[in-house]
Design a protein around this motif. Structure first.
Motif, PDB file in Angstrom:
ATOM      1  N   UNK A 191      35.842  31.002  35.352  1.00 21.38           N
ATOM      2  CA  UNK A 191      34.781  31.318  36.300  1.00 21.38           C
ATOM      3  C   UNK A 191      34.359  32.757  36.041  1.00 21.38           C
ATOM      4  N   UNK A 192      33.063  32.973  35.833  1.00 21.26           N
ATOM      5  CA  UNK A 192      32.563  34.287  35.433  1.00 21.26           C
ATOM      6  C   UNK A 192      32.011  35.022  36.655  1.00 21.26           C
ATOM      7  N   UNK A 193      32.485  36.259  36.848  1.00 18.06           N
ATOM      8  CA  UNK A 193      32.087  37.064  38.003  1.00 18.06           C
ATOM      9  C   UNK A 193      31.603  38.428  37.517  1.00 18.06           C
ATOM     10  N   UNK A 194      30.384  38.773  37.900  1.00 14.48           N
ATOM     11  CA  UNK A 194      29.815  40.064  37.486  1.00 14.48           C
ATOM     12  C   UNK A 194      30.686  41.218  37.986  1.00 14.48           C
ATOM     13  N   UNK A 212      29.491  31.048  38.981  1.00 13.07           N
ATOM     14  CA  UNK A 212      30.003  31.200  40.338  1.00 13.07           C
ATOM     15  C   UNK A 212      29.042  30.519  41.317  1.00 13.07           C
ATOM     16  N   UNK A 213      29.604  29.752  42.248  1.00 12.96           N
ATOM     17  CA  UNK A 213      28.788  29.060  43.242  1.00 12.96           C
ATOM     18  C   UNK A 213      28.838  29.790  44.581  1.00 12.96           C
ATOM     19  N   UNK A 214      27.773  29.708  45.356  1.00 12.90           N
ATOM     20  CA  UNK A 214      27.733  30.400  46.658  1.00 12.90           C
ATOM     21  C   UNK A 214      28.490  29.631  47.724  1.00 12.90           C
ATOM     22  N   UNK A 215      29.799  29.652  47.621  1.00 13.55           N
ATOM     23  CA  UNK A 215      30.649  28.981  48.589  1.00 13.55           C
ATOM     24  C   UNK A 215      31.985  29.699  48.648  1.00 13.55           C
ATOM     25  N   UNK A 216      32.694  29.516  49.734  1.00 13.80           N
ATOM     26  CA  UNK A 216      33.994  30.141  49.857  1.00 13.80           C
ATOM     27  C   UNK A 216      33.919  31.623  50.184  1.00 13.80           C
ATOM     28  N   UNK A 217      34.968  32.390  49.873  1.00 12.66           N
ATOM     29  CA  UNK A 217      35.068  33.791  50.290  1.00 12.66           C
ATOM     30  C   UNK A 217      33.961  34.700  49.780  1.00 12.66           C
ATOM     31  N   UNK A 218      33.386  34.388  48.614  1.00  8.28           N
ATOM     32  CA  UNK A 218      32.379  35.272  48.013  1.00  8.28           C
ATOM     33  C   UNK A 218      30.949  34.822  48.295  1.00  8.28           C
ATOM     34  N   UNK A 230      26.634  35.386  37.582  1.00 11.38           N
ATOM     35  CA  UNK A 230      26.218  35.583  36.191  1.00 11.38           C
ATOM     36  C   UNK A 230      25.679  34.248  35.681  1.00 11.38           C
ATOM     37  N   UNK A 231      24.368  34.147  35.394  1.00 10.30           N
ATOM     38  CA  UNK A 231      23.818  32.884  34.885  1.00 10.30           C
ATOM     39  C   UNK A 231      24.287  32.610  33.466  1.00 10.30           C
ATOM     40  N   UNK A 232      24.255  31.350  33.077  1.00 12.69           N
ATOM     41  CA  UNK A 232      24.734  30.956  31.753  1.00 12.69           C
ATOM     42  C   UNK A 232      23.981  31.656  30.633  1.00 12.69           C
ATOM     43  N   UNK A 233      22.684  31.900  30.817  1.00 16.59           N
ATOM     44  CA  UNK A 233      21.906  32.581  29.778  1.00 16.59           C
ATOM     45  C   UNK A 233      22.461  33.975  29.515  1.00 16.59           C
TER      46      UNK A 233
END
Length: 308
Positions: free
Chosen positions: A144-147, A173-179, A188-191
């Motif tokens: 999982x990629x996090x900026x 990263x999806x907009x769910x959970x703690x973040x 961070x988008x795949x591109x």
């Protein structure tokens, strides 16, 4: 584990529980009868044990053995944090597991601790090697990629996996959970991921799309010329909802038509006190009819309870 994007800080210490406890958890026999029916009568061909953490389940080897005995089941897979693999790899193979996906968000010990909450990087790396020796191939590594956290590590993660003949998949990263509240600052988008990886890869060739959630590419490392496969799971920049043919069932019988949506209900009443296939389909069909063409813009649940 207490992964920063997955498990709320407010969660009580100890293992996460999907369901209220042992009484609610579906038994091996109930899960076997469920999967057997779906394989024989509804076209199911692949089963993945996920979580939470599936190796937390004490009877996971027994469950795998029973599922492996079902004629017509083509693929039996497990997604794990890897902490127990060094001890369990041989047993998993003997039980009939075909392959594993292993979460690995960093190759730096301190950063791994920061992201996961445990000092477990060495155990995961030992577990990956144990899977290799046991013949659990192809091995897939999930990141999982996090900026601002591990985005800069993508080139080293690619080299690490490809040099060992393992496929690596980078997950948006999806907009769910703690973040969820700070998702836009961390996404961070795949591109962008591909641009970060470009300096260590000499060629990209798209592989044919399947029902797999990942967009997969055949690549070659610049430094060694070693060929490999990189996948991108892009739920946010390129939603694959229209191709999703998955059904998620929690260990208590809760059905999740979509990872990011509300649960659809429970099928436990069709499994207890005896298995009732007619009732099962009466319950399942309206739940699956809720699968939307596009997932919500913000997830409704928490990964530790849904199964990431």
């Amino acid at each position: 584990m207490r992964c920063s994007y997955c498990r709320p800080v407010s969660d009580s210490p100890g293992p996460c529980r999907d369901g209220g406890g042992a009484a609610e958890q579906l038994s091996v026999e109930e899960l076997y009868l469920l999967v057997q029916y779906l394989v024989e009568c509804q076209g199911l061909r692949k089963v993945r044990l996920t979580g939470g953490e599936p190796t937390d389940r004490r009877d996971v080897l027994e469950l795998l053995e029973r599922l492996r005995s079902i004629r017509g089941l083509d693929e039996l897979v497990l997604t794990t944090n890897g902490l127990r693999l060094a001890k369990m790899a041989g047993g998993l193979v003997e039980a009939g597991l075909d392959r594993v996906n292993v979460s690995l968000d960093s190759l730096d010990r301190d950063r791994y601790i920061e992201l996961t909450g445990v000092d477990g990087l060495g155990r995961v790396l030992d577990g990956l090697e144990a899977c290799e020796r046991a013949g659990l191939r192809p091995i897939r590594v999930n990141t999982v990629v996090i900026r601002g956290k591990n985005e800069h590590e993508l080139p080293s993660l690619v080299s690490f996996a490809v040099e060992r003949g393992w496929e690596i998949r980078f997950i948006e990263l999806m907009p769910m959970g703690p973040l969820a509240a700070t998702w836009s600052d961390r996404y961070v988008p795949a591109a962008r991921m591909r641009a970060v990886i470009d300096p260590v890869v000499s060629s990209w060739s798209a592989l044919p799309r399947t029902s797999d959630a990942a967009a997969r590419f055949s690549v070659r490392l610049k430094a060694s010329g070693r060929p490999g496969v990189i996948g991108f799971i892009r739920p946010m920049s390129c939603a694959f909802c229209d191709q999703c043919d998955r059904i998620r069932i929690g260990s208590d019988g809760t059905v999740y038509p979509c990872l990011m949506d509300q649960p659809g209900g429970s099928i436990s009443d069709a499994l207890r006190p005896v298995f009732d296939p007619v009732k099962l389909m009466d319950l399942l069909q309206p739940m699956l009819a809720r699968k939307a063409e596009e997932h919500p813009c913000r997830g409704a649940g928490v990964m530790t309870r849904i199964g990431g």
